[in-house]
Design an enzyme around this catalytic site. Structure first.
Site, PDB file in Angstrom:
ATOM      1  N   HIS A 130     -42.069-115.664 -49.790  1.00  0.00           N
ATOM      2  CA  HIS A 130     -43.137-116.064 -50.708  1.00  0.00           C
ATOM      3  C   HIS A 130     -44.206-116.906 -50.022  1.00  0.00           C
ATOM      4  O   HIS A 130     -45.309-117.061 -50.537  1.00  0.00           O
ATOM      5  CB  HIS A 130     -42.571-116.809 -51.919  1.00  0.00           C
ATOM      6  CG  HIS A 130     -42.122-118.210 -51.647  1.00  0.00           C
ATOM      7  ND1 HIS A 130     -40.814-118.530 -51.357  1.00  0.00           N
ATOM      8  CD2 HIS A 130     -42.800-119.380 -51.617  1.00  0.00           C
ATOM      9  CE1 HIS A 130     -40.713-119.837 -51.176  1.00  0.00           C
ATOM     10  NE2 HIS A 130     -41.915-120.379 -51.322  1.00  0.00           N
ATOM     11  N   ASP A 160     -35.784-113.583 -50.079  1.00  0.00           N
ATOM     12  CA  ASP A 160     -36.946-114.454 -49.903  1.00  0.00           C
ATOM     13  C   ASP A 160     -37.045-114.945 -48.462  1.00  0.00           C
ATOM     14  O   ASP A 160     -37.345-116.112 -48.204  1.00  0.00           O
ATOM     15  CB  ASP A 160     -36.918-115.640 -50.866  1.00  0.00           C
ATOM     16  CG  ASP A 160     -38.252-116.381 -50.887  1.00  0.00           C
ATOM     17  OD1 ASP A 160     -39.297-115.720 -50.752  1.00  0.00           O
ATOM     18  OD2 ASP A 160     -38.254-117.621 -51.009  1.00  0.00           O
ATOM     19  N   GLY A 252     -44.637-127.335 -50.024  1.00  0.00           N
ATOM     20  CA  GLY A 252     -44.966-127.302 -48.595  1.00  0.00           C
ATOM     21  C   GLY A 252     -43.737-127.260 -47.716  1.00  0.00           C
ATOM     22  O   GLY A 252     -43.811-126.904 -46.545  1.00  0.00           O
ATOM     23  N   ASN A 253     -42.565-127.643 -48.277  1.00  0.00           N
ATOM     24  CA  ASN A 253     -41.305-127.576 -47.537  1.00  0.00           C
ATOM     25  C   ASN A 253     -40.753-126.151 -47.453  1.00  0.00           C
ATOM     26  O   ASN A 253     -39.840-125.877 -46.679  1.00  0.00           O
ATOM     27  CB  ASN A 253     -40.232-128.456 -48.166  1.00  0.00           C
ATOM     28  CG  ASN A 253     -40.241-129.869 -47.632  1.00  0.00           C
ATOM     29  OD1 ASN A 253     -40.569-130.807 -48.344  1.00  0.00           O
ATOM     30  ND2 ASN A 253     -39.881-130.030 -46.362  1.00  0.00           N
ATOM     31  N   SER A 254     -41.268-125.251 -48.278  1.00  0.00           N
ATOM     32  CA  SER A 254     -40.764-123.877 -48.298  1.00  0.00           C
ATOM     33  C   SER A 254     -40.788-123.266 -46.903  1.00  0.00           C
ATOM     34  O   SER A 254     -41.826-123.278 -46.235  1.00  0.00           O
ATOM     35  CB  SER A 254     -41.599-123.014 -49.243  1.00  0.00           C
ATOM     36  OG  SER A 254     -41.381-123.368 -50.575  1.00  0.00           O
ATOM     37  N   GLY A 310     -20.627-100.177 -54.703  1.00  0.00           N
ATOM     38  CA  GLY A 310     -20.586 -99.071 -55.660  1.00  0.00           C
ATOM     39  C   GLY A 310     -19.990 -99.452 -56.988  1.00  0.00           C
ATOM     40  O   GLY A 310     -19.192 -98.700 -57.558  1.00  0.00           O
TER      41      GLY A 310
END
Length: 510
Positions: A130, A160, A252-254, A310
């Site tokens: 992201h 992500d 901002g730490n992402s 499955g």
């Protein structure tokens, strides 16, 4: 003296050879080495970088060496978006309530920021999907204020994660750790660039492991009759098994680093749980053992290759799911159905089995299976223990490749709009469920969505639809045939409530 001289000469020659090998290997980074191999070469030649004076969390903890080792390899990421891309980003933010901490402005070309971690000396960087999704330009600023443009090698929205690269050599890196060895209560550091404050280090503990928040791909695939919580692990839109920490994580730490006191990378910071968009004590990181597989696949294949078991299942840790299948267990995964040709069916697992262990480890919720499967490749085997008729049975399941989006049956285009109006999902009844409800035919209501006919008429999850327009139904294809052949838009739905009471509702569809 001769012996001492010989020893020194041997040491010198050995060191020179090691350095020579390192230099040779360094020139071959791009083509021949996995990320783990690059790390081994790097740390074999930079032993001081791996040295640590840390002690266990039971004693006096010194974070200074870990912080010194890690901060040079955590970068500031600044991304630029066009107006069109920004509209998509705004929708993303609204969906997640700024849980991932990316802040953007509404209109015109805009910029956003995040963090990344250098994991290879030749400039490979891991961050969140992201952070870089749909970005037209990615600018990297290192801790020593050098600036680079980065290209996206590949992304994986399901976890992500994203792998990007800058054109550089001899970059400082963070050593990959082992997230399986992480223990609740262990001291950790979060390193990133919150609020554009470069190289910020915060400390806390691991609060929990295996958190499944339902924030990655929370919008359900409308064509899939099973809710996200009841699908085959590799078919979920999001694969989640977060490490939870109370180390301060802010916008901002992402994409930044979660490391242990030895300075080893154990997670990639991804999300916060907050009513304000800022730190409130709950941060979440993607386990590095899951990330290793994803990043190596992206580097090698350009995309992630996943195997699948499955199955479609109900997570018995969710009370409604347990109630709908008539189970009194509060953990494990109830097998609703099996995919034809899937590994689980070939191994001998049956509908109605309850998966209670994965590789000998207890299954408390779906993330316990989800992450384990996500680490493996098609063709790998995974050991599943199921509870069947009160006894445990063990099966070695071979994961299959290229899993399709699983459907109980194909639904014709002419029926799609009508199914959407019903606002529900269904699955065939098992023999045990038919016996419980004392019916010869029927489908189980596995989900009721707000705004649909089932929600408006209060037909709940766990109900059984026995017939439509007086015709028995045993599958989605049966429902499809009845609905597409109905006349005058008149729909008569008959069945039983979860408590056994019957209903016979008539609808006039437009």
């Amino acid at each position: 003296m001769k012996k001492v001289g010989l020893t020194l000469l041997t040491a010198f020659v050995g060191g020179a050879m090691a350095l020579g090998v390192y230099k040779v290997m360094e020139n071959k980074y791009d083509d021949s080495l996995s990320i783990e191999d690059k790390q081994k070469v790097y740390f074999a030649s930079n032993k001081s970088a791996a040295a640590s004076n840390m002690v266990s969390s039971a004693g006096s903890v010194d974070f200074t060496q870990a912080a010194a080792d890690v901060t040079p390899a955590v970068v500031y990421i600044r991304t630029t978006y066009s107006s069109k891309s920004n509209d998509n980003q705004d929708q993303f933010e609204q969906m997640f309530g700024q849980m991932f901490g990316q802040r953007m402005q509404p209109r015109g070309p805009q910029m956003a920021s995040g963090s990344g971690v250098i994991i290879s000396p030749d400039g490979y960087i891991v961050t969140n999907n992201h952070v870089v999704a749909k970005a037209e330009k990615i600018q990297i600023t290192t801790n020593d204020h050098r600036s680079f443009e980065a290209k996206v090698i590949g992304t994986d929205p399901n976890t992500d994660l994203a792998l990007i690269k800058i054109n550089a050599t001899n970059m400082p890196i963070v050593k990959l750790g082992n997230s399986d060895a992480v223990r609740v209560g262990e001291w950790v550091l979060a390193v990133g660039n919150p609020f554009k404050l470069n190289s910020t280090v915060t400390a806390g503990i691991v609060s929990a492991k295996g958190r499944n928040l339902g924030i990655i791909g929370r919008n359900e695939d409308e064509d899939n009759p099973f809710p996200v919580s009841q699908r085959e692990p590799s078919l979920k839109k999001g694969i989640e098994s977060f490490i939870q920490t109370d180390a301060a994580i802010n916008p901002g730490n992402s994409g930044g680093a979660l490391v242990n006191t030895a300075g080893e990378l154990i997670g990639i910071n991804a999300a916060i749980a907050s009513h304000t968009g800022s730190y409130e004590g709950y941060g979440f990181a993607i386990p590095i053992n899951l990330a290793k597989k994803v990043l190596n696949d992206i580097k090698k294949y350009g995309a992630v290759k996943r195997g699948y078991v499955g199955i479609n299942f109900a997570d018995l840790s969710e009370p409604e799911a347990a109630k709908s299948v008539g189970s009194d267990k509060t953990n494990g995964l109830y097998v609703n159905s099996l995919v034809d040709g899937g590994g689980a069916k070939q191994a001998g697992i049956l509908p109605g089995d309850i998966i209670v262990k994965v590789e000998g480890n207890p299954v408390y919720e779906s993330s316990d299976l989800q992450e384990r499967v996500a680490r493996l490749q098609p063709g790998d085997k995974i050991n599943l223990t199921v509870l069947r008729n009160g006894s445990e049975k063990s099966f070695d399941v071979t994961l299959k490749a290229d899993a399709p989006v699983e459907r109980t049956a194909a639904v014709s285009k002419s029926a799609t709009e009508l199914f959407n109006k019903l606002g529900a999902s269904f699955q065939p009844l098992t023999a045990a469920q038919k016996s419980k409800f004392r019916v010869n035919s029927g489908v189980l209501v596995t989900q009721v969505r707000p705004g649909g006919i089932f929600a408006d008429t209060e037909i709940p999850v766990g109900s059984v639809i026995t017939s439509i327009n007086r015709q028995p139904v045993n599958s989605i294809s049966d429902m499809d045939k009845v609905i597409t052949s109905m006349r005058n838009g008149r729909l008569v739905i008959s069945g039983n409530y979860p408590d056994g009471g019957s209903f016979n509702n008539v609808f006039q569809l437009q």
